[in-house]
Design an enzyme around this catalytic site. Structure first.
Site, PDB file in Angstrom:
ATOM      1  N   HIS A   1      -1.021   1.448  -4.336  1.00 54.54           N
ATOM      2  CA  HIS A   1      -1.590   3.022  -4.479  1.00 54.54           C
ATOM      3  C   HIS A   1      -0.578   3.389  -5.407  1.00 54.54           C
ATOM      4  O   HIS A   1      -0.377   4.711  -4.924  1.00 54.54           O
ATOM      5  CB  HIS A   1      -1.472   3.189  -3.152  1.00 54.54           C
TER       6      HIS A   1
ATOM      7  N   GLN B   1       0.796  -1.298  -0.051  1.00 56.27           N
ATOM      8  CA  GLN B   1      -0.019  -0.100  -0.049  1.00 56.27           C
ATOM      9  C   GLN B   1       0.889   1.114   0.080  1.00 56.27           C
ATOM     10  O   GLN B   1       0.466   2.375  -0.133  1.00 56.27           O
ATOM     11  CB  GLN B   1      -0.752  -0.181   1.243  1.00 56.27           C
TER      12      GLN B   1
HETATM   13  P1  NAD Z   1      -1.866   2.666   8.950  1.00 57.32           P
HETATM   14  O1  NAD Z   1      -1.338   4.235   8.943  1.00 57.32           O
HETATM   15  O2  NAD Z   1      -3.235   2.877   8.803  1.00 57.32           O
HETATM   16  O3  NAD Z   1      -1.273   1.906  10.176  1.00 57.32           O
HETATM   17  C1  NAD Z   1       0.013   1.619  10.316  1.00 57.32           C
HETATM   18  C2  NAD Z   1       0.081   0.135  10.835  1.00 57.32           C
HETATM   19  O4  NAD Z   1       1.562   0.050  11.123  1.00 57.32           O
HETATM   20  C3  NAD Z   1      -0.491  -0.008  12.416  1.00 57.32           C
HETATM   21  O5  NAD Z   1      -1.180  -0.909  12.688  1.00 57.32           O
HETATM   22  C4  NAD Z   1       0.772   0.140  13.433  1.00 57.32           C
HETATM   23  O6  NAD Z   1       0.451  -0.578  14.762  1.00 57.32           O
HETATM   24  C5  NAD Z   1       1.797  -0.551  12.721  1.00 57.32           C
HETATM   25  N1  NAD Z   1       3.105  -0.276  12.864  1.00 57.32           N
HETATM   26  C6  NAD Z   1       3.704   0.828  13.485  1.00 57.32           C
HETATM   27  N2  NAD Z   1       5.022   0.820  13.462  1.00 57.32           N
HETATM   28  C7  NAD Z   1       5.134  -0.615  12.956  1.00 57.32           C
HETATM   29  C8  NAD Z   1       6.506  -1.158  12.891  1.00 57.32           C
HETATM   30  N3  NAD Z   1       7.826  -0.567  13.309  1.00 57.32           N
HETATM   31  N4  NAD Z   1       6.492  -2.390  12.329  1.00 57.32           N
HETATM   32  C9  NAD Z   1       5.256  -3.020  11.931  1.00 57.32           C
HETATM   33  N5  NAD Z   1       3.928  -2.429  12.077  1.00 57.32           N
HETATM   34  C10 NAD Z   1       4.290  -1.111  12.477  1.00 57.32           C
HETATM   35  O7  NAD Z   1      -1.334   2.221   7.589  1.00 57.32           O
HETATM   36  P2  NAD Z   1      -2.112   1.503   6.559  1.00 57.32           P
HETATM   37  O8  NAD Z   1      -3.100   0.470   6.763  1.00 57.32           O
HETATM   38  O9  NAD Z   1      -0.843   1.107   5.521  1.00 57.32           O
HETATM   39  O10 NAD Z   1      -2.940   2.671   5.729  1.00 57.32           O
HETATM   40  C11 NAD Z   1      -2.436   4.037   5.462  1.00 57.32           C
HETATM   41  C12 NAD Z   1      -2.594   4.289   4.006  1.00 57.32           C
HETATM   42  O11 NAD Z   1      -1.788   5.252   3.715  1.00 57.32           O
HETATM   43  C13 NAD Z   1      -1.946   3.322   2.924  1.00 57.32           C
HETATM   44  O12 NAD Z   1      -2.757   2.623   2.276  1.00 57.32           O
HETATM   45  C14 NAD Z   1      -1.038   3.810   2.449  1.00 57.32           C
HETATM   46  O13 NAD Z   1      -0.990   4.014   1.094  1.00 57.32           O
HETATM   47  C15 NAD Z   1      -0.793   5.201   2.999  1.00 57.32           C
HETATM   48  N6  NAD Z   1       0.659   5.597   3.645  1.00 57.32           N
HETATM   49  C16 NAD Z   1       1.749   5.174   2.938  1.00 57.32           C
HETATM   50  C17 NAD Z   1       2.835   5.638   3.636  1.00 57.32           C
HETATM   51  C18 NAD Z   1       4.152   5.133   2.809  1.00 57.32           C
HETATM   52  O14 NAD Z   1       4.273   4.837   1.655  1.00 57.32           O
HETATM   53  N7  NAD Z   1       5.239   4.920   3.913  1.00 57.32           N
HETATM   54  C19 NAD Z   1       2.884   6.357   4.715  1.00 57.32           C
HETATM   55  C20 NAD Z   1       1.890   6.471   5.405  1.00 57.32           C
HETATM   56  C21 NAD Z   1       0.468   6.389   4.768  1.00 57.32           C
END
Ligand code: NAD
Length: 247
Positions: free
Chosen positions: A119, A101
């Site tokens: 995404h 994602q």
């Molecule tokens: P989310 O933001 O809804 O949830 C993040 C999850 O990661 C939580 O369940 C949390 O407990 C867990 N988490 C936190 N630290 C962690 C670690 N060190 N190791 C493993 N897990 C950990 O994320 P989502 O469900 O991916 O949804 C957010 C949407 O926003 C996604 O669809 C994505 O497209 C986008 N997004 C992307 C990025 C990126 O590209 N890095 C960043 C933020 C949001």
């Protein structure tokens, strides 16, 4: 009795097709916060900025914030041991595909090859008019908004905005992998984002064994997870790789 890590390694070793489904959590240890929660990006920025019609109507204004978040800030991040462990698992034949994602390009930078970008990806910009794609490294973002060389339209990051559909190719591949996988690793996702969360749900319906890696519980934990490895992806995944290689 086997410990959870050994059980996970055994399931993966016996699987002929293993999928990893990743969310924002895998990139937290690279310094990129998730969107939701206390430290989430939506506490600092207005998510409307990423609404597709808002972008088309206020391209110049949107680009100021987009550059802040996705290029000045995400651009500084590099893969962490969790991303590298997945790339190594693929190289050694333990992992067959990733559905991510994330739009941060960190799996690609770590060396993973077979990735469905559910995404999209912030490392590309696309012209909404003629669909020319530009690597962001070829675009001067010191002058906003960036424009297409062919038709002067404002370029859009090649990731999925709110109100936009999932790219067809990524959709088809993701659900094909969900159909085929025997083990699905669900890493760092709350499961609150639809339709992305349908991918592991489909895998589970088709009989895959679901291994979740997350320090917290998620919507998956309470519904489809068969084995929860509670902890940070950057710590658990390298240990899992070690177990696999040891076996
Ligand atoms: P989310 O933001 O809804 O949830 C993040 C999850 O990661 C939580 O369940 C949390 O407990 C867990 N988490 C936190 N630290 C962690 C670690 N060190 N190791 C493993 N897990 C950990 O994320 P989502 O469900 O991916 O949804 C957010 C949407 O926003 C996604 O669809 C994505 O497209 C986008 N997004 C992307 C990025 C990126 O590209 N890095 C960043 C933020 C949001």
């Amino acid at each position: 009795m086997k410990d959870n890590l050994s059980l996970a390694a055994e399931k993966i070793s016996n699987s002929s097709f293993t999928l990893a489904f990743t969310g924002a959590g895998i990139s937290v240890e690279s310094g990129i916060p998730p969107f939701r929660g206390e430290t989430g990006l939506w506490n600092k920025y207005d998510p409307d900025i990423l609404e597709i019609n808002y972008f088309y109507n206020h391209g110049e204004e949107s680009w100021g914030v987009i550059r802040d978040i996705f290029y000045d800030f995400f651009g500084l991040a590099s893969p962490n041991p969790g991303h590298y462990a997945l790339a190594k698992m693929e190289e050694l034949g333990y992992l067959h595909a990733i559905v991510t994602q994330n739009i941060d390009n960190l799996h690609q930078m770590a060396g993973s090859k077979n990735i469905a970008e559910f995404h999209g990806n912030s490392s590309r910009l696309i012209c909404p008019e003629c669909h020319t794609v530009y690597p962001v490294t070829a675009v001067d973002l010191s002058i906003l908004p960036p424009r297409c060389h062919n038709d002067q339209q404002i370029l859009k990051p090649d990731f999925v905005f709110f109100g936009e559909g999932i790219p067809a190719e990524a959709w088809d591949r993701s659900f094909d992998y969900a159909d085929r996988c025997q083990v699905c690793l669900v890493i760092g996702s709350t499961g609150e984002v639809v339709p992305a969360s349908y991918v592991p749900q489909k895998a589970s319906q088709k009989g895959a064994f679901i291994i979740e890696i997350n320090p917290e519980e998620s919507q998956f934990t309470r519904s489809i997870t068969n084995l929860h490895l509670r902890g940070k992806a950057g710590e658990i995944l390298p240990k899992l790789l070690e177990k696999l290689v040891e076996n």
